[in-house]
Structures are given as structure tokens and as C-alpha cells.
Write a protein that holds these residues in place. Structure first.
Motif, PDB file in Angstrom:
ATOM      1  N   ALA A 172       0.834  -1.210   0.000  1.00 63.22           N
ATOM      2  CA  ALA A 172       0.000   0.000   0.000  1.00 63.22           C
ATOM      3  C   ALA A 172       0.865   1.255   0.000  1.00 63.22           C
ATOM      4  O   ALA A 172       0.559   2.229  -0.708  1.00 63.22           O
ATOM      5  CB  ALA A 172      -0.928  -0.010   1.210  1.00 63.22           C
ATOM      6  N   VAL A 173       1.937   1.251   0.752  1.00 66.95           N
ATOM      7  CA  VAL A 173       2.856   2.399   0.773  1.00 66.95           C
ATOM      8  C   VAL A 173       3.500   2.568  -0.601  1.00 66.95           C
ATOM      9  O   VAL A 173       3.617   3.691  -1.112  1.00 66.95           O
ATOM     10  CB  VAL A 173       3.921   2.218   1.875  1.00 66.95           C
ATOM     11  N   SER A 174       3.910   1.457  -1.201  1.00 71.76           N
ATOM     12  CA  SER A 174       4.520   1.518  -2.527  1.00 71.76           C
ATOM     13  C   SER A 174       3.551   2.091  -3.561  1.00 71.76           C
ATOM     14  O   SER A 174       3.925   2.930  -4.386  1.00 71.76           O
ATOM     15  CB  SER A 174       4.968   0.117  -2.945  1.00 71.76           C
ATOM     16  N   PHE A 175       2.291   1.644  -3.517  1.00 72.88           N
ATOM     17  CA  PHE A 175       1.290   2.174  -4.436  1.00 72.88           C
ATOM     18  C   PHE A 175       1.025   3.658  -4.171  1.00 72.88           C
ATOM     19  O   PHE A 175       0.818   4.441  -5.097  1.00 72.88           O
ATOM     20  CB  PHE A 175      -0.018   1.396  -4.333  1.00 72.88           C
ATOM     21  N   LEU A 182       6.795  -3.227  -7.822  1.00 78.30           N
ATOM     22  CA  LEU A 182       7.168  -3.598  -6.461  1.00 78.30           C
ATOM     23  C   LEU A 182       5.924  -3.873  -5.623  1.00 78.30           C
ATOM     24  O   LEU A 182       5.861  -4.863  -4.889  1.00 78.30           O
ATOM     25  CB  LEU A 182       8.008  -2.494  -5.810  1.00 78.30           C
ATOM     26  N   GLY A 183       4.926  -3.021  -5.733  1.00 79.23           N
ATOM     27  CA  GLY A 183       3.683  -3.215  -4.994  1.00 79.23           C
ATOM     28  C   GLY A 183       2.980  -4.501  -5.387  1.00 79.23           C
ATOM     29  O   GLY A 183       2.488  -5.241  -4.535  1.00 79.23           O
ATOM     30  N   LEU A 184       2.949  -4.803  -6.675  1.00 75.10           N
ATOM     31  CA  LEU A 184       2.324  -6.051  -7.135  1.00 75.10           C
ATOM     32  C   LEU A 184       3.087  -7.271  -6.623  1.00 75.10           C
ATOM     33  O   LEU A 184       2.481  -8.281  -6.248  1.00 75.10           O
ATOM     34  CB  LEU A 184       2.246  -6.065  -8.661  1.00 75.10           C
ATOM     35  N   LEU A 185       4.405  -7.184  -6.594  1.00 73.54           N
ATOM     36  CA  LEU A 185       5.212  -8.276  -6.054  1.00 73.54           C
ATOM     37  C   LEU A 185       4.910  -8.490  -4.578  1.00 73.54           C
ATOM     38  O   LEU A 185       4.742  -9.629  -4.122  1.00 73.54           O
ATOM     39  CB  LEU A 185       6.700  -7.983  -6.252  1.00 73.54           C
ATOM     40  N   LEU A 186       4.810  -7.423  -3.821  1.00 75.12           N
ATOM     41  CA  LEU A 186       4.517  -7.535  -2.394  1.00 75.12           C
ATOM     42  C   LEU A 186       3.124  -8.095  -2.146  1.00 75.12           C
ATOM     43  O   LEU A 186       2.925  -8.909  -1.235  1.00 75.12           O
ATOM     44  CB  LEU A 186       4.682  -6.172  -1.716  1.00 75.12           C
ATOM     45  N   VAL A 187       2.146  -7.698  -2.957  1.00 73.75           N
ATOM     46  CA  VAL A 187       0.797  -8.248  -2.819  1.00 73.75           C
ATOM     47  C   VAL A 187       0.805  -9.741  -3.140  1.00 73.75           C
ATOM     48  O   VAL A 187       0.170 -10.543  -2.449  1.00 73.75           O
ATOM     49  CB  VAL A 187      -0.205  -7.490  -3.721  1.00 73.75           C
TER      50      VAL A 187
END
Length: 63
Positions: free
Chosen positions: A7-10, A34-39
């Protein structure tokens, strides 16, 4: 925890998009990836610790 980091990355990617900013090689699309990878890691169960199914199995075995 990974979902919060995503969420922070997005959020930072959104700010980059709104202000047409970048930090050298780190652009808006880099932060979205990066956000998609973390999700994906979050949904895959990475970093979850002990799962609930393991705990419930342990309780049933003790009865």
C-alpha cells in the motif's frame, strides 16, 4: 505486513504520477511492480508466520 508495504509503494507511485517525478531509475512503474510483487507474496502466505490451520490441527491432536 507485506500488504502494508504494498500500500505504501502504491501510494508513493501515485504521488510520482501526480507530480511527474522520479528518483533516477526508480519511476512510477517500478513502484507499481514492487507493490504487485509484495501483494503476490502476501497472498502466497510469505511472512505469515504460523498458519491458523497448523494451530487448529495441533488442538485437535491433543484431544
Amino acid at each position: 505486513m507485506l500488504a502494508l508495504a504494498a500500500a505504501v509503494s502504491f501510494g508513493i507511485a501515485l504521488l510520482f504520477n501526480l507530480f511527474d517525478a522520479s528518483l533516477g531509475e526508480i519511476t512510477e512503474s517500478t513502484l507499481v511492480v514492487l507493490g504487485l510483487l509484495l501483494v503476490a507474496l502476501h497472498l502466497g502466505g510469505v511472512g505469515a508466520g504460523r498458519s491458523f490451520s497448523t494451530r487448529s490441527w495441533g488442538r485437535r491432536a491433543r484431544r
